[in-house]
Enzyme design. Structure first.
Site, PDB file in Angstrom:
ATOM      1  N   LYS A  77       0.796  -1.176   0.098  1.00 32.69           N
ATOM      2  CA  LYS A  77       0.128   0.051  -0.009  1.00 32.69           C
ATOM      3  C   LYS A  77       0.813   1.380   0.168  1.00 32.69           C
ATOM      4  CE  LYS A  77      -3.856   2.014   2.609  1.00 32.69           C
ATOM      5  NZ  LYS A  77      -4.725   1.820   3.859  1.00 32.69           N
ATOM      6  N   SER A 157      -9.771   1.987   2.959  1.00 32.44           N
ATOM      7  CA  SER A 157      -8.668   2.628   1.798  1.00 32.44           C
ATOM      8  C   SER A 157      -7.727   1.705   1.304  1.00 32.44           C
ATOM      9  CB  SER A 157      -8.175   3.642   2.874  1.00 32.44           C
ATOM     10  OG  SER A 157      -7.201   3.126   3.538  1.00 32.44           O
ATOM     11  N   SER A 181     -10.057  -0.119   7.094  1.00 28.25           N
ATOM     12  CA  SER A 181      -9.530   0.003   5.615  1.00 28.25           C
ATOM     13  C   SER A 181      -8.603  -1.348   5.187  1.00 28.25           C
ATOM     14  CB  SER A 181      -8.596   1.064   5.718  1.00 28.25           C
ATOM     15  OG  SER A 181      -8.995   2.427   5.392  1.00 28.25           O
TER      16      SER A 181
END
Lengths: 492, 95
Positions: A77, A157, A181
């Site tokens: 990420k 996210s 997330s």
């Protein structure tokens, strides 16, 4: 054999048996990553770095000195700082930022032999539940509704990581979870996502959103892989004083252990009005599965569940407004000139932050400002105490908790975008876990009526990821989730 | 809690974020909606409850108060929008 269909567990065995080389595995994923470009899951691809690391893995395998994650191609990420590789948190304000250091969690992965495929898309500064607020556009979910080709969100996210793993364009990925997330995108994309206990993994080198809630964790194809990844990621780090100085158990050993005799809490407040019938049916199926495996479901009460989101939307923006004060156009990233120092700050932050980040920084600034601190921020912190107390109370009577992960399946890109509160409701089942600092996992448990994955969440006691993994593995075995997304580019 | 335009402008100034005049009204509406929504928390009695200021489930350890790095000036400056002679450059702050 299609190398991208293997789990970490299987790939590890194949590499050690010399059925294939790490280079071949890396090449298969590099190809899949390129084929997945229409999904916009990756912001940066690092194929050369992956191949170089694969060569080192092959040399180690030749000598019989394999590391725990040797040769495993991982997507990261883009909230984790990676030395020498652009890291932007999907924000314009960090455009061009190349960290001179490596986050502890990713350094742990590379030390254990994993190799980096690239950096994945997210909501700007991890603020969102759909991976649509990033500076470089939305990520598409590789799943499609049956008979409907409209692009769907992957959740967020950590949506780029979830989409990459689901599309077989990464064998595993890292995510971060502040209010859901990791777990919500895992549910939307039909993969496993584990948020460890607050303090299990170091936050050092992870771009901060809300420091008392942020926690890194793995996103994988199955529960065993989550255990293998967490093993490498976890551990105390002297550079993060909130990373816990507690032993890291052998997580993989927990996978496959019986849950006979365990008591599993079913929180009655999680039965929301207006919750889709299929979510309720899925939850009931989960309860039946754990019963069949010898565990006892017990009704518990988490009284303040319905207040958790509002509490979160005071605490998280407050911490964010403080953490994001560092983006000032002086030391890194974007600078928009101004006549005075303040004008330069204001211009830089005005142009550098997107709409959702701006909204949250302003809310955070307001609830921390003189005259409003007690009414909002202090009050929220007290309610947070009560929410944590609810869990502590419930755990006197159960060993883990079973809930749905999210109140819906993936929705279309464009939906819920003009109503922030509707978007926030995505995290109604996951946010309380962050407020209490507990571990939670999402396991794919079935398909919605229109063919989209749905996840079940297992919540554990602090530092008891082992029980979480045990229960999750039982759900996984019972669910036999083997559907693959329409756009699994890695399998094409 | 409804925020007016002037309050939003004041918060934006505190947060050092330039908000174009034309966006203030819409933003006031959005922020007011969120603040009204969080007002549901007033239903909860928190008398005598301590605020949760740390999540730590384990006692954080003490570390030696020593220097652990340094001598990396160029690395630190490498990402700066503007530098000169080993310093960050900002607009003039003293007349």
């Amino acid at each position: 054999m299609n190398l991208t269909s293997l789990t970490i567990g299987r790939a590890r065995d194949g590499l050690r048996r010399k059925a294939f080389k790490a280079r071949e595995l890396a090449e298969a994923y590099i190809k899949a990553m390129a084929a997945a470009r229409p999904l916009n899951a990756y912001l940066v691809e690092t194929p050369d770095r992956a191949l170089e690391a694969a060569a080192q893995t092959d040399a180690r395998l030749q000598k019989g000195e394999a590391l725990p994650l040797d040769g495993v191609p991982v997507a990261v990420k883009d909230l984790f700082c990676t030395e020498g590789v652009e890291t932007t948190a999907a924000s314009k304000i960090l455009g061009g930022f190349v960290p001179p250091y490596e986050s502890t969690v990713t350094a742990n992965l590379w030390r254990n032999g994993a190799l980096m495929l690239g950096k994945t898309n997210l909501d700007e500064f991890a603020m969102g539940s759909a991976t649509i607020t990033g500076a470089r556009g939305p990520t598409e979910n590789p799943w499609r509704r049956r008979g409907d080709n409209r692009p769907l969100v992957p959740g967020g996210s950590s949506g780029g990581s979830a989409a990459a793993v689901a599309a077989r364009a990464a064998l595993a990925a890292t995510g971060t979870d502040t209010g859901g997330s990791i777990r919500q995108p895992a549910s939307f994309c039909g993969i496993v996502g584990l948020k460890p206990t607050y303090g299990r993994c170091s936050r050092w080198g992870i771009i901060a959103f809300a420091s008392s809630l942020d926690q890194a964790g793995p996103m994988t194809r199955d529960v065993r892989d989550a255990a293998i990844m967490l093993q490498a990621m976890a551990g105390h780090d002297p550079r993060d004083s909130t990373s816990a100085p507690v032993p890291v158990p052998d997580f993989e050993k927990a996978v496959g252990q019986s849950i006979k005799g365990l008591r599993i809490g079913i929180p009655k407040e999680y039965r929301l009005d207006g919750m889709p019938k299929e979510i309720e049916v899925l939850w009931q199926r989960g309860i039946d599965w754990i019963k069949a495996a010898g565990a006892t479901p017990v009704e518990i009460s988490l009284k303040l569940t319905r207040y958790a989101l509002a509490t979160y939307y005071i605490i998280a923006p407050a911490e964010a407004s403080s953490n994001l004060a560092r983006y000032d156009g002086v030391r890194f990233g974007l600078r928009v000139p101004g006549e005075t120092l303040d004008a330069m700050y204001e211009n830089t932050r005005g142009q550098g932050f997107g709409a959702e980040v701006r909204r949250r920084v302003l809310i955070g600034t307001y609830v921390l400002s003189a005259g409003y601190y007690d009414a909002y921020y202090l009050k929220a912190q007290k309610i947070r105490t009560l929410i944590a107390r609810d869990f502590a109370e419930a755990y006197r009577n159960c060993d883990a908790i079973l809930t749905p992960t999210a109140p819906s399946a993936a929705f279309a890109i464009g939906e819920k975008m003009d109503d922030p509160i509707a978007m926030y409701l995505n995290d109604v089942f996951t946010v309380p876990v962050n407020l209490a600092g507990l571990p939670g996992i999402s396991v794919p448990a079935g398909l919605s009526q229109d063919g989209l994955p749905l996840g079940l969440q297992v919540i554990g006691k602090a530092f008891d990821e082992e029980t979480v993994l045990r229960v999750a593995a039982v759900l996984e075995d019972a669910a036999k989730f083997d559907a693959t997304p329409a756009l699994a580019t890695g399998l094409a | 809690m409804a925020l007016d335009k002037a309050t939003v402008a004041r918060i934006a100034a505190l947060a050092r974020i330039k908000v174009p005049e034309a966006e203030l009204d819409a933003l006031a509406g959005e922020l007011s909606k969120i603040l009204t929504w969080v007002e549901q928390l007033n239903e909860i009695d928190v008398t005598g409850v301590e605020p949760m200021t740390a999540v730590a489930h384990a006692r954080p350890p003490l570390r030696a108060d020593g220097v652990t790095d340094g001598g990396i000036r160029d690395k630190i400056l490498a990402n700066a929008p503007e530098t000169t002679n080993g310093f960050f450059v900002v607009p003039k702050v003293v007349e």
